[in-house]
Scaffold this motif. Structure first.
Motif, PDB file in Angstrom:
ATOM      1  N   PHE A   1       0.830  -1.219   0.000  1.00 38.85           N
ATOM      2  CA  PHE A   1       0.000   0.000   0.000  1.00 38.85           C
ATOM      3  C   PHE A   1       0.855   1.256   0.000  1.00 38.85           C
ATOM      4  O   PHE A   1       0.793   2.063  -0.931  1.00 38.85           O
ATOM      5  CB  PHE A   1      -0.947  -0.003   1.205  1.00 38.85           C
ATOM      6  N   VAL A   2       1.702   1.430   1.005  1.00 38.87           N
ATOM      7  CA  VAL A   2       2.467   2.675   1.124  1.00 38.87           C
ATOM      8  C   VAL A   2       3.453   2.832  -0.025  1.00 38.87           C
ATOM      9  O   VAL A   2       3.482   3.869  -0.709  1.00 38.87           O
ATOM     10  CB  VAL A   2       3.203   2.731   2.476  1.00 38.87           C
ATOM     11  N   GLN A   3       4.271   1.840  -0.252  1.00 40.36           N
ATOM     12  CA  GLN A   3       5.304   1.955  -1.277  1.00 40.36           C
ATOM     13  C   GLN A   3       4.724   2.077  -2.690  1.00 40.36           C
ATOM     14  O   GLN A   3       5.183   2.929  -3.469  1.00 40.36           O
ATOM     15  CB  GLN A   3       6.280   0.782  -1.166  1.00 40.36           C
ATOM     16  N   PRO A   4       3.700   1.297  -3.074  1.00 44.83           N
ATOM     17  CA  PRO A   4       3.126   1.481  -4.411  1.00 44.83           C
ATOM     18  C   PRO A   4       2.557   2.872  -4.655  1.00 44.83           C
ATOM     19  O   PRO A   4       2.566   3.357  -5.791  1.00 44.83           O
ATOM     20  CB  PRO A   4       2.024   0.411  -4.469  1.00 44.83           C
ATOM     21  N   LEU A   5       2.052   3.536  -3.618  1.00 50.49           N
ATOM     22  CA  LEU A   5       1.494   4.872  -3.810  1.00 50.49           C
ATOM     23  C   LEU A   5       2.528   5.858  -4.337  1.00 50.49           C
ATOM     24  O   LEU A   5       2.183   6.849  -4.986  1.00 50.49           O
ATOM     25  CB  LEU A   5       0.916   5.406  -2.495  1.00 50.49           C
ATOM     26  N   SER A   6       3.792   5.603  -4.056  1.00 55.13           N
ATOM     27  CA  SER A   6       4.857   6.525  -4.479  1.00 55.13           C
ATOM     28  C   SER A   6       5.589   6.054  -5.729  1.00 55.13           C
ATOM     29  O   SER A   6       6.526   6.731  -6.173  1.00 55.13           O
ATOM     30  CB  SER A   6       5.852   6.715  -3.334  1.00 55.13           C
ATOM     31  N   ARG A   7       5.172   4.938  -6.298  1.00 55.86           N
ATOM     32  CA  ARG A   7       5.845   4.450  -7.499  1.00 55.86           C
ATOM     33  C   ARG A   7       5.659   5.434  -8.654  1.00 55.86           C
ATOM     34  O   ARG A   7       4.578   5.972  -8.865  1.00 55.86           O
ATOM     35  CB  ARG A   7       5.279   3.075  -7.873  1.00 55.86           C
ATOM     36  N   ASP A   8       6.746   5.707  -9.366  1.00 55.20           N
ATOM     37  CA  ASP A   8       6.746   6.591 -10.537  1.00 55.20           C
ATOM     38  C   ASP A   8       6.473   8.051 -10.186  1.00 55.20           C
ATOM     39  O   ASP A   8       6.105   8.843 -11.056  1.00 55.20           O
ATOM     40  CB  ASP A   8       5.724   6.127 -11.594  1.00 55.20           C
ATOM     41  N   ARG A   9       6.654   8.409  -8.932  1.00 53.90           N
ATOM     42  CA  ARG A   9       6.523   9.807  -8.520  1.00 53.90           C
ATOM     43  C   ARG A   9       7.903  10.398  -8.273  1.00 53.90           C
ATOM     44  O   ARG A   9       8.821   9.693  -7.850  1.00 53.90           O
ATOM     45  CB  ARG A   9       5.690   9.925  -7.239  1.00 53.90           C
ATOM     46  N   ARG A  10       8.029  11.690  -8.493  1.00 54.02           N
ATOM     47  CA  ARG A  10       9.302  12.351  -8.227  1.00 54.02           C
ATOM     48  C   ARG A  10       9.589  12.453  -6.743  1.00 54.02           C
ATOM     49  O   ARG A  10      10.741  12.472  -6.317  1.00 54.02           O
ATOM     50  CB  ARG A  10       9.311  13.746  -8.856  1.00 54.02           C
TER      51      ARG A  10
END
Length: 383
Positions: A118-127
């Protein structure tokens, strides 16, 4: 003026921290989810049977990741008809790790799943990482202090320690690699409160430890003294404004289970014993109401625990609405959605601090692509 004040407060060393790139006064949007209950299984989900929580919540995370390209409905609310854009943050109001009851995995496993699915996927491909503002729930706390009947393991502080580390901006990733860190002070439930303030777009986000009991209200008063009364404050907690009296500590103290009280709140219950205990008419509820009357810039209360979408209010003793409140569904234990994917929902909240307005929209996240995900909408003033 607010921007200059925010910078001054940060430089003065107060616990205000700019959480996102939102400029004060710039409209922003965040998502509210709750009661992820890692360790449970959803009987059916999108055509599959016996789906573990980590798969359901991973699907929820993917929907949240897709929001920036969505268009808000043209409903007259804040940012109506505009593209959602980057979320300012995702709020999770507790019950991340289900109690380790019979057949349920330990909290340590659930916490790892929360971070990795949940937490880590939310930031995938974000700067930059997407902030996740997580609160403690009654299940998270019971894992850390014990419960009756006993859990297995009887005590597991991993989830609460992880929540505390996030609140203190420590590196909870250490929990994934070092179960026994001799340099890390052991988690102490009585001492280590999961509460904090973040500054987003000219609004103070105040995350509370389960519910504003006596000790929590003392902390709130200290924090509120540093917040100008012109700045809107939003409260985030697990329990609803009318908290279950069982969550208090027993009148004479004692471990969880004493007199039927769960010991989740450090305040000792002041009133009739269980099962006759009632929150309405209690001193602690009236003291919370008094705090709200004293700090009129507290404008809304967001929570989980009771798992359905509802826009309601904490009312004064005479029935007058005192504080708007927003309850959100659970992907695992929804009252209405547990047996119907079409009713799975989270809340999307858009705020215009300059115009002093907030809009809450229900987003039904598991509907087929040809159906509109937008549910009920309500707007309230922030003044």
């Amino acid at each position: 003026m607010i921007g200059i004040l925010a910078i001054a407060v940060v430089l003065a060393g107060f616990p205000w921290q700019v959480a996102t790139a939102q400029r004060p006064g710039e409209p922003f949007t965040f998502a509210l989810v709750s009661d992820l209950h890692y360790g449970l299984t959803r009987p059916r989900f999108l055509g599959d049977s016996a789906v573990p929580a980590w798969r359901v919540n991973a699907a929820l995370a993917e929907v949240l990741r897709s929001l920036p390209i969505r268009t808000l409905p043209d409903d007259g609310g804040v940012q109506a008809g505009a593209v959602v854009g980057d979320l300012a943050f995702v709020a999770v109001t507790g019950d991340i790790a289900n109690r380790a009851e019979a057949g349920v995995q330990p909290a340590a496993v659930s916490w790892r799943e929360f971070l990795t699915t949940f937490v880590q996927p939310l930031s995938r491909d974000r700067r930059a990482p997407l902030p996740v503002f997580a609160a403690a729930g009654n299940h998270d706390a019971s894992n850390a202090i014990g419960y009756v009947p006993a859990l297995a393991p009887s005590v597991d502080t991993t989830a609460m320690s992880g929540l505390y580390r996030r609140a203190e901006r420590q590196d909870e990733q250490a929990l994934l690699t070092a179960e026994h860190d001799p340099l890390r002070q052991p988690f102490d439930y009585a001492r280590d409160r999961v509460h904090y303030v973040r500054w987003v777009g000219g609004v103070a986000i105040m995350v509370l430890h389960i519910w504003p009991d006596a000790g929590e209200r003392e902390w709130m008063e200290r924090e509120l003294a540093m917040i100008p009364d012109t700045v809107p404050v939003l409260l985030f907690a697990h329990d609803p404004p009318l908290v279950d009296p069982r969550h208090f500590t027993a009148p004479d103290g004692g471990p969880p289970g004493t007199g039927g009280f769960q010991g989740l709140l450090t305040e000792r219950w002041r009133g009739e014993p269980l099962p006759a205990a009632r929150l309405e008419g209690s001193r602690t509820l009236e003291e919370f109401r008094t705090l709200l009357r004293r700090h009129r810039n507290i404008r809304a209360y967001f929570h989980g625990h009771e798992n359905w979408t509802e826009y309601h209010a904490l009312r004064d003793a005479d029935g007058t609405p005192l504080l708007p409140a927003f309850r959100v569904d659970s992907p695992l234990k929804g009252r209405d959605s547990a047996g119907d994917d079409a009713k799975l929902a989270f809340l999307l909240v858009s705020i215009d601090a300059d115009r002093r307005h907030l809009t809450v929209r229900e987003y039904r996240w598991a509907l087929p692509p040809d159906m509109s995900p937008w549910g009920a909408e309500i707007s309230i003033p922030l003044r």
